[in-house]
Scaffold this active site. Structure first.
Site: not given
Length: 1791
Positions: A733-734, A737, A743
């Protein structure tokens, strides 16, 4: 920490300081809320697991100023940071200056002792960042050529086969100069044509197939010497100032040794006046002015480039015209644009045309203005951007022509309004040229006719032949353009959408990554896990097993998307780091800052140093007793006076909370990264840290953050989750980014408000998470579609929610995918930002297909963009080529920054924010990404102003260079004055500096400064008095051919074609302009072109293909193709000129002809057929068939004052369609353009208002407005026109209006509540959606407002025109109906009125009355000559309107009109300055008024009459009143040197000279050392002489030590004799005062004087004395007040400090002296202490302590007449009435 301690020590003193002005407090409130909102973003909510990814960002206003903001980047845009050298990598800590300027280490000493232990192996120097797009001439860099394959022999292939000299001519723009002695039709062109003409240049070249002969003869030169002019082929670019090799190719008619002379205006007193003999008469009936300008960023407001001004009246006036730059309407110092203003002598107000977009600093721009006696127009780069019909007739009468002057570089006012930048050419015509002249001259055959209208072509070499400095100013700098010209912009750069950040958010570009799979080819990315152990290598933060499991999960997730990861582990052996808790977002400056920071509320910080909770009471005897007491371990008790951080006393790993201690138990993530100094250039670094909330799993750096590839970039993960089963998706997930993914719930759960333009309601690539294949969804941790929700923004369902996406917040057992759009974004960012994370050395791809830019029967020319990363050179490891442009210019951002200003305790706005590239998202708004000198004291609402010497910021660059330009981003400031920088100091390498003085700046355009300094520039220091200024970044640009760029090799390109070229090999293009002309083409044949980049022996991926049938139309060919769906084609691929780069009409523009001529049609006063339904400004409200529209005829309101807020302003049509945000002065602005509620808020204190919710109203202040309509009917729509939406800058709660319709029976029907916004003006409420209202006949509308700041200009009602339904609704019984608050809209009783009454109008012709149905009739009314229409009800009629169409329905005419005589009214004083008007005959049509001058003005001219004309304006004045001075008055004690001064009639500015008689001198030189004998007085603009006098010589009084010891015959005047009394037998000779003002000898103490004065009395009158010299004769003592803050002053004998009146102004006593008579002077008995003045004079607040003569009556803050706001604001809440009254005897109130 040091900041906070200093603030605590100073608190008692600062507490007495006043706040800044009321607006200042508002400014801080906005800034403080920004800090609190940032805290809120960083303190995570329940269940939050991702920090930076959740951060809400506002849409950026200026993406072109940001890293990766546009593609390709312009020459004026700014480079990415390049990595520092290896020597920088070894530093383990960074230092910042403390308040004394000493370095304070941020890293504890024990961390700096073992740098090797911190780093492990030092990595290789990072490869450089890539540079800008190729836009300059690359002659510096090697061959500018093309050839086949890899062969070095040149083979002929279209343009590629041209020999080197010719090739340069074919790829650069040629400057041609010629004369107009024998004009030819094809050569008549003025100025430079629009850049679209370059397309025709290419077409002609392709036809000719060879170099110079291919240059079109239609193109004309730039003006050179007399009557020469040039077509625009491309803007000029200056060579370096030392005359080095430039970038122009000269034609045969041009002397390359001469170059083109241009002027550079520095913005400092450099106005030029056209010599009268150059131009016999300035055109006054019609004219065209053209100019090529290259303005600097940051200008005066306004800044005048050129203009014609009145030179006779000596008063500021709008008469004449001006061309320049100014801020947009109501914008303050922002949104600066080109403008053209014009005012004829018949009107009192100028018409101002403003361009549709901001000007581009540092860019050559063609600006033109025309006026034909009726129509005025402004053109920018050939596009008509504004026009108006508001002015008419000649500018002035022939007699007044002598009163007009042409100025350059400023206007005729005292302020000057100086322009700053280059002026290339200025051409002046005596006719209004058509738009085609500025764009398509080759098709324009009226050249010979136009040549006769050419009246001036400005010549600047030598400049003094035509121009002379205005008012003794100086000439601007003369420069010469030489050499080759950089290729102009062919294609507008791709920009992100409103909600985007970088070009990877651009839909066109990212769609290529979506659709063209080679762009998503396999990429192997390096990442590095930073694992900290103790000194022995034991006890790592994460285990090897965790690292292995996480690595496997990472590759499993990404490998299917052609992204795989290469792991390396960087172990750091350091026990000190290992045993410290690393906290996310908790900076040490937040510990103990007197404010509880939740992110720091951790046991090992002492719960934020005691700010969040105290552990008990600390007794004084417990401090510094050798024990650590938990109750004393806080900032309040100085952490037990150091006991808790003493390793001998306590376990400092658990007890040391002092942020200043090197032993503290915690550190921030930033400190960890600073200590490790692991650059992110080659790796994605993974760090580990904890958080106060254990549910924080990770934090990431966005790719557009300026720290993304520095040592401050990377990912921070919680070691508790890393590599743990069930939590491995957290890192995935990071990483998402880091690779640019938001998101999936961005735009739903992450948005600023319901009106957030980035709110996502349907899947979109321009809103929300910018991915069209992730449906809108709220934040959820459930592995299913979320339930429908109902919030303040309404009820919403979320079908197809991407809950299985890695970028959601669901658990590992649910998330398993990225979408194709997300994959495209990740690949794009890997190419754009992180290309050096890969092993591959090949260039990044070209993501956009090539495009056709020229076509003939025999050739095809294509153009392509550079690689997405902007690479223009081979990437040599360790080189600086990434910071070089193609002309060898080296550009660098700030390397280090410092300020002596104490830092704010919040930890934001530090000097470090000014390091690196700009990153402020929203210019002109407070930001946390910039440096600011603001220091705020919590709980006191107080900001500390800058000291008397100002606040300063010093910015240093890593490499001193011979500089060309400095660019400074000043993104926010508070001072009303534009010169918020009162000085700018350029720092040179040799430790010298150059001060530039004050500079004007805008907040949304970077300030650019052309540097003309000797030596290498190493930095800049800026000074300001604005404590709220924000500076984001600075960029230093070297002169071309910098030695730092000398070894850089440019990228080459290979052009592939299908079918292949005849040779079978690709064509290699080495020139920088990325063009290729293919001459091996056959009409009708389909060709496919691809381009790939070649650098360092590696080939990049081929671009997406261009498929084109030779001979087919294409966008940019100048012909509108319906087959291609083109709406326009202006011959270029540039957007912003009305026709976009994809040949679509741009908003607000219309285009006609081929090539398209585009113009702004909105607001030009002309209603064209295509805008009849859409343009309210030009055409009014469009009424569809079957409907009737009517304006309110009566109105009532809850708060009405017929003078201050007349509600009648809402009746009829709106007087203005302009809507702005609210500011306090708006309701007081005259003339009023709308109704504002008169809500009594003046007496309301700030505290009262702060207790109310934002924008809310008290019950008694509820605001309502009721409007009535003459013709009740079935309502279909309501139109509400706004003057202001009531929204105050900085507030976010949108004002609303609730509507009720009242029918004919008085019943109210609710229409609901609607938000008010200037973006939706007028507000249109569709009534058809309300079934309960449809069949009621509406007679009035009631509006309830949520805010008292709303302004309404008009209300309209649309009803159905069905006769059968509306006829019975025209009346109402007298006894029916309800009214609101006693106000009724009932206006007539019932009665049958089916037939239309006759129109009986005086002075009118009724023509063409036709019946259009039963009970319906239309009549056209025309007033007779000398009469004009006037309406008593109905729609608003324009001034002097003579025709109107009236409609009768059911016996009722829609308007009541009459024809009244034209009345010009009393002439405005501005028509003739210094004049009186006598209108004995009246002021109606054809009546005359006489003109007489007000003495001492004298009448000039023979016809002192004005005549009222049919258009309602007075005729042009043919006289003026000249201010002259009579003979000057007699000057006593002076002799006149100029005999002609004895006569009368002296012009303004005349100087008369006198010589003072012996013994006298000029009064003005009394304070100077040199006493002037020559007196000059000047005839001033008021017609009076300047004051001047000769005063007697006076000698200086003897020193105070002689007080009482001498006697003088005539004081200290001339020839006075003074004798010292020494009590000696021998008499002393007298000392004489001579005519030079000097004593004949020095005063000396008597030889026999001995003894000393008695000690001054102690604490007499609360004064004590400091006598460091003792008490002997001549000794000096300094008085000090016992009670600070007080000043020692001398008062008369009968006055004390208690009896001192406010009007008395005592003298401050600096010292007392022991005289020769052994007495103190002044006498200590007369010295008293009075309260000091507070340092907040003239700050907008009335400070009672300062409201006295001694403090200059608080600088005028206590008198409304001396305040700009005209409103006194007492600072003290309990201000005594007398203390706050206006006491100043000089104020208007006390006259």
């Amino acid at each position: 920490m040091m900041c906070l301690k200093i603030l605590r020590i100073s608190l008692a003193i600062l507490a007495g300081w006043a706040l800044c002005s009321a607006n200042s407090e508002l400014g801080w409130t906005r800034k403080k809320s920004l800090v609190e909102r940032e805290h809120l973003n960083q303190v995570l909510l329940e269940g939050e697991r991702c920090w930076l990814g959740a951060k809400v960002r506002r849409p950026r206003a200026s993406p072109q100023h940001h890293l990766f903001g546009v593609y390709p980047s312009r020459a004026g845009n700014y480079l990415r940071p390049y990595p520092v050298g290896e020597q920088e990598i070894h530093h383990t800590g960074r230092s910042k200056p403390d308040t004394e300027g000493n370095a304070v280490s941020l890293v504890p000493p024990d961390l700096t002792e073992n740098p090797a232990g911190l780093r492990g192996a030092v990595e290789e120097p990072a490869a450089p960042w890539v540079g800008d797009s190729p836009i300059g001439q690359s002659e510096l860099l090697g061959d500018d050529d093309a050839y086949l394959g890899n062969q070095r022999s040149k083979e002929s292939l279209g343009e590629a086969g041209i020999q080197k000299g010719s090739a340069m001519a074919a790829t650069t723009t040629t400057a041609i100069f010629t004369t107009l002695n024998e004009p030819k039709p094809e050569t008549q062109r003025r100025g430079w044509a629009k850049s679209r003409q370059r397309r025709q240049v290419w077409k002609r070249r392709a036809e000719d197939g060879q170099g110079d002969s291919g240059i079109s003869s239609h193109f004309q030169p730039w003006p050179k010497h007399s009557l020469k002019h040039r077509v625009k082929k491309s803007p000029p670019e200056e060579s370096n100032q030392n005359g080095g090799e430039g970038s122009y190719r000269e034609a045969e008619t041009f002397n390359s040794q001469v170059g083109l002379p241009i002027l550079y205006f520095s913005g400092r007193r450099e106005r030029l006046l056209l010599r009268p003999e150059v131009l016999a008469e300035i055109p006054r009936e019609a004219f065209t002015v053209e100019a090529w300008v290259k303005p600097e960023g940051g200008q005066n407001n306004p800044a005048i480039i050129a203009g014609v001004f009145d030179n006779c009246s000596h008063t500021v006036s709008d008469k004449g015209w001006a061309l320049g730059i100014r801020s947009g309407k109501d914008k303050g110092k922002r949104d600066a644009r080109f403008f053209f203003s014009l005012c004829t002598d018949r009107v009192k107000k100028a018409t101002i045309l403003i361009s549709h977009s901001r000007y581009q600093p540092g860019t050559w721009t063609h600006v033109a203005a025309t006026y034909d006696g009726r129509h005025m127009a402004l053109y920018v780069d050939g596009t008509q951007v504004a026009s108006s019909l508001d002015q008419s007739g000649p500018l002035n009468s022939p007699f007044m022509a002598s009163c007009r002057s042409l100025l350059l570089g400023g206007d005729s006012s005292e302020d000057g309004h100086y322009f700053r930048g280059h002026l290339g050419t200025l051409v002046f015509w005596s006719t209004a040229l058509p738009q085609s002249h500025f764009q398509h001259s080759s098709q324009h055959s009226s050249g010979e006719e136009e040549a006769t209208d050419l009246v001036l072509t400005a010549s600047f070499e030598p400049v003094n032949t035509e121009w002379v400095p205005f008012r003794d100013e100086k000439y601007p700098r003369l420069e010469v353009l030489q050499g080759f010209e950089p290729e102009p912009e062919i294609l507008s750069p791709l920009q992100p959408p409103l909600c985007g950040q970088t070009v990877c958010d651009n839909v066109e570009l990212i769609s290529q990554y979506n659709g063209y799979w080679p762009l998503r080819g396999e990429k192997v990315i390096r990442y590095q896990v930073v694992n900290i152990c103790d000194d022995e290598g034991l006890n790592p933060i994460v285990s090897e097993e965790q690292i292995r499991l996480q690595h496997e999960a990472l590759n499993e997730a990404f490998s299917r998307y052609n992204i795989s990861w290469q792991l390396s582990v960087h172990q750091v052996h350091n026990s000190t780091l290992r045993h410290r808790v690393v906290l996310v977002n908790c900076e040490p400056s937040k510990i103990g800052n007197d404010h509880c920071d939740p992110e720091c509320e951790h046991p090992l910080t002492g719960y934020d140093g005691g700010d969040c909770r105290l552990q008990g009471r600390c007794y004084s005897w417990n401090r510094r007793d050798g024990l650590c007491h938990v109750e004393c371990n806080n900032m309040l008790n100085d952490f037990d006076d150091g006991d808790c951080c003493d390793p001998q006393v306590a376990d400092v790993r658990k007890t040391c909370f002092d942020p200043d201690s090197p032993k503290r138990a915690y550190m921030s993530v930033k400190e960890l990264k600073e200590a490790l100094q692991l650059n992110s250039t080659h790796f994605l670094n993974i760090y580990f840290a904890s958080s106060v909330r254990e549910d924080l799993a990770g934090a990431a750096t966005w790719p557009w953050d300026k720290d993304a590839v520095t040592h401050l970039g990377g990912i921070v993960l919680s070691p508790a989750y890393y590599g743990m089963p069930g939590h491995t998706d957290t890192m995935i997930h990071e990483v998402g980014h880091v690779l640019g993914l938001y998101h999936v719930f961005k735009g739903v759960s992450e948005r600023e408000s319901c009106n957030d333009p980035c709110k996502e309601t349907v899947p979109s690539m321009e809103t929300g998470d910018l991915c069209a294949d992730t449906a809108p969804t709220p934040k959820s941790e459930l592995c299913r579609e979320p339930e429908p929700t109902s919030d303040t923004c309404g009820f919403t369902r979320f079908p197809g929610a991407p809950f299985t996406n890695y970028m959601s917040y669901t658990d590992d057992n649910c998330t398993d995918n990225f979408t194709p759009n997300q994959v495209a974004r990740m690949h794009c960012y890997l190419d754009l930002v992180y290309q050096q994370w890969t092993e591959s050395r090949k260039p990044t791809p070209i993501p956009i297909p090539p495009m056709v830019i020229g076509q003939t029967n025999k050739s095809l020319t294509i153009h392509w963009l550079p690689p997405i990363s902007g690479v223009v050179y081979d990437r040599a490891s360790g080189s600086l080529c990434g910071a070089c442009t193609e002309d060898g210019t080296f550009r660098q951002y700030v390397h280090t920054a410092s300020s002596r200003r104490v830092c704010d305790s919040s930890g934001y706005w530090t000097p470090e924010e000014a390091v690196g590239p700009p990153d402020v998202d929203q210019p002109c708004e407070p930001s946390l990404q910039a440096w600011s000198p603001e220091v705020h004291l919590y709980h006191m609402n107080m900001t500390v102003p800058c000291p008397t010497e100002g606040c300063s910021l010093e910015l240093l660059f890593q490499h001193p260079v011979q500089a060309d330009t400095l660019t400074l981003w000043v993104t926010s400031f508070f001072m009303e004055s534009s010169q918020v920088l009162f000085d700018t100091e350029i720092l040179l390498e040799n430790k010298e500096s150059v001060h530039l003085g004050p500079l004007d700046t805008f907040c949304d355009i970077p300030l650019t400064i052309k540097l003309h300094v000797d030596g290498k520039v190493s930095g800049v220091k800026v000074y300001t008095f604005d404590e709220r200024i924000e500076i984001d970044a600075a960029l230093l640009t070297s002169q071309p051919h910098s030695p730092l760029c000398s070894g850089c090799r440019p990228v080459r390109y290979q052009v592939l074609r299908d079918p292949p070229f005849a040779s079978g090999l690709p064509v290699v293009v080495t020139h920088s302009h990325r063009k290729f002309t293919d001459v091996e083409v056959t009409p009708g044949q389909m060709y496919q072109y691809q381009v790939l980049a070649e650098a360092g022996g590696e080939l990049g991926e081929a671009s997406p293909p261009l498929n084109h049938i030779h001979g087919a139309p294409y966008c940019g060919d100048g012909k509108v193709s319906e087959r291609l769906g083109e709406e326009c084609d202006d011959g270029d691929l540039v957007s912003g000129d009305g026709c976009s780069k994809v040949c679509e009409l741009e908003e607000g523009f219309n285009c006609v002809g081929e090539p398209s001529l585009c113009y702004m049609y909105e607001g030009d006063g002309i209603c064209e057929p295509f805008e009849r339904k859409t343009s309210i400004v030009d055409c009014g409200i469009y009424t569809p068939k079957g409907y009737l529209d009517q304006w309110a005829t009566r109105a009532y309101s809850s708060h009405e004052d017929k003078k201050k807020c007349p509600v009648s302003l809402v009746t009829g049509e709106p007087h203005s369609l302009i809507c702005t945000s609210y500011h306090p002065d708006l309701p007081n602005h005259r003339p009023l353009t709308g109704w504002f509620p008169c809500v009594a808020s003046e007496n309301e204190t700030q505290d009262d208002r702060s207790e109310q919710p934002e924008g809310s109203l008290k019950k008694e202040d509820e605001v309502w407005l009721k409007v009535c309509f003459n013709r009740p009917g079935e309502a279909r729509a309501i139109f509400i026109f706004l003057t202001t939406d009531g929204l105050v800058p900085g507030e976010h709660q949108q004002p609303t209006v609730t509507l009720y319709l009242t029918d004919v029976r008085g019943s109210n029907h609710s229409l609901g509540t609607y938000g008010l916004s200037c973006q939706h003006n007028p507000l249109i409420i569709n009534v058809t959606h309300h079934q309960n209202v449809l069949f009621h006949h509406t007679t009035s509308v009631l509006l309830n407002f949520s805010s008292p700041r709303v302004g309404i200009s008009a209300v309209a009602l649309r009803t159905s025109s069905r006769i059968g339904l509306s006829a019975p609704s025209n009346c109402i019984s007298e006894d029916e109906g309800q009214n609101h608050q006693g106000q009724s809209c009932i206006h007539r009783p019932c009665g049958k009125q089916d037939s239309c009454p006759s129109l009986l109008l005086d002075h009118a012709d009724v023509v063409n009355c036709t019946s259009i149905g039963p009970g319906l009739m239309k009549c056209a009314i025309t007033c007779q000559r000398g009469f004009a229409l006037q309406a008593s009800s109905g729609q608003y009629i324009r001034p002097m309107q003579k025709e109107i169409l009236l409609t009768c329905s059911s016996g009722h005419w829609d308007q009541n009109v009459s024809c009244l005589p034209v009345d010009c009214g009393v002439p405005d004083p501005s028509l003739v300055n210094y004049a009186n008007f006598s209108c004995s005959e009246g002021t109606k049509f054809l009546k005359r008024c006489s003109i007489s001058c007000v003495p001492p003005a004298k009448l000039q001219g023979l016809s002192p009459w004005l005549t009222c004309l049919e258009d309602g304006l007075w005729s042009l004045p043919e006289v003026y009143c000249k201010l002259e001075c009579d003979a000057p008055p007699i000057i006593l004690n002076a002799n006149l040197l100029l005999p002609h001064c004895l006569q009368d009639n002296h012009d303004v500015g005349t100087i008369c000279k006198y010589e003072c008689k012996p013994g006298y001198y000029v009064a003005e030189s009394a304070e100077g050392k040199v006493r002037n004998k020559l007196l000059k007085i000047q005839c001033l603009e008021g017609g009076i002489w300047e004051q001047g006098s000769c005063i007697p010589v006076v000698c200086e009084p003897p020193p105070p030590v002689f007080e009482g010891m001498y006697e003088c015959t005539n004081g200290f005047s001339l020839d006075s004799q003074c004798v010292l009394n020494c009590n000696q037998e021998r008499e002393k000779l007298p000392i004489l005062c001579t005519k030079e003002g000097l004593w004949t000898q020095e005063f000396k103490l008597c030889e026999n004087l001995q003894g000393e004065c008695p000690p001054p009395p102690s604490e007499l009158n609360s004064v004590e004395y400091k006598c460091e010299q003792g008490y002997g004769i001549g000794a000096v003592c300094s008085p000090l007040c016992v009670i600070p803050p007080s000043d020692p002053v001398m008062l008369p004998e009968n006055i004390t400090a208690d009896t001192l009146e406010h009007w008395m102004e005592p003298v401050k006593v600096q010292s007392i002296v022991c005289t020769g008579r052994r007495q103190w002077h002044p006498d200590p008995v007369l010295v008293h202490c009075i309260q000091s003045c507070e340092p907040f004079q003239a700050d907008g607040w009335c400070d009672t302590i300062n409201n006295r003569a001694y403090c200059h009556y608080d600088g005028g803050d206590c008198c409304s007449s001396t305040l700009s706001s005209k409103k006194v604001i007492p600072f003290a809440a309990d201000c005594d009435l007398d203390e706050c009254t206006c006491r100043d005897p000089k104020a208007e109130e006390n006259q």
